[in-house]
Design a protein around this motif. Structure first.
Motif: not given
Length: 100
Positions: A13-14, A21-23, A82-86
């Motif tokens: 998860c982000a 959101l992740m992507c 992509n919203y987050s790379n975490e």
């Protein structure tokens, strides 16, 4: 181990609540899930990804199409943002696999 109705024991998860959101991606073809835990979509629709199952069932991601939420095969999605790379690795919950 027998996971019963669970598809996997872990997820990515982000954020700790898996609410970010992740992507986002575009559906590459129509999909109709086998039961109410899955989200249905048509080719070309936007699909928003909240978490990715890992371990036993790496081919399923969880996300939304409109106001519907559920699982879908990740291979049907073409990622375009992509919203987050975490990515945090967390245990899945029994409630991750029930129908609402």
């Amino acid at each position: 181990p027998d996971l019963g109705r669970r598809f996997a024991e872990r997820k990515r998860c982000a954020d700790p609540e898996c609410s970010m959101l992740m992507c986002r991606g575009k559906a590459m073809r129509d999909f109709k899930g086998p039961d109410c835990r899955f989200v249905n979509f048509k080719k070309g629709e936007a699909v928003y990804v909240y978490y990715k199952l890992i371990g036993k069932s790496t081919e399923l991601w969880a996300g939304s199409v409109g106001s519907d939420f559920g699982y879908f095969p990740k291979d049907l999605l073409e990622i375009n943002h992509n919203y987050s790379n975490e990515e945090l690795e967390l245990p899945t919950d029994e409630t991750d696999f029930v129908c609402f």
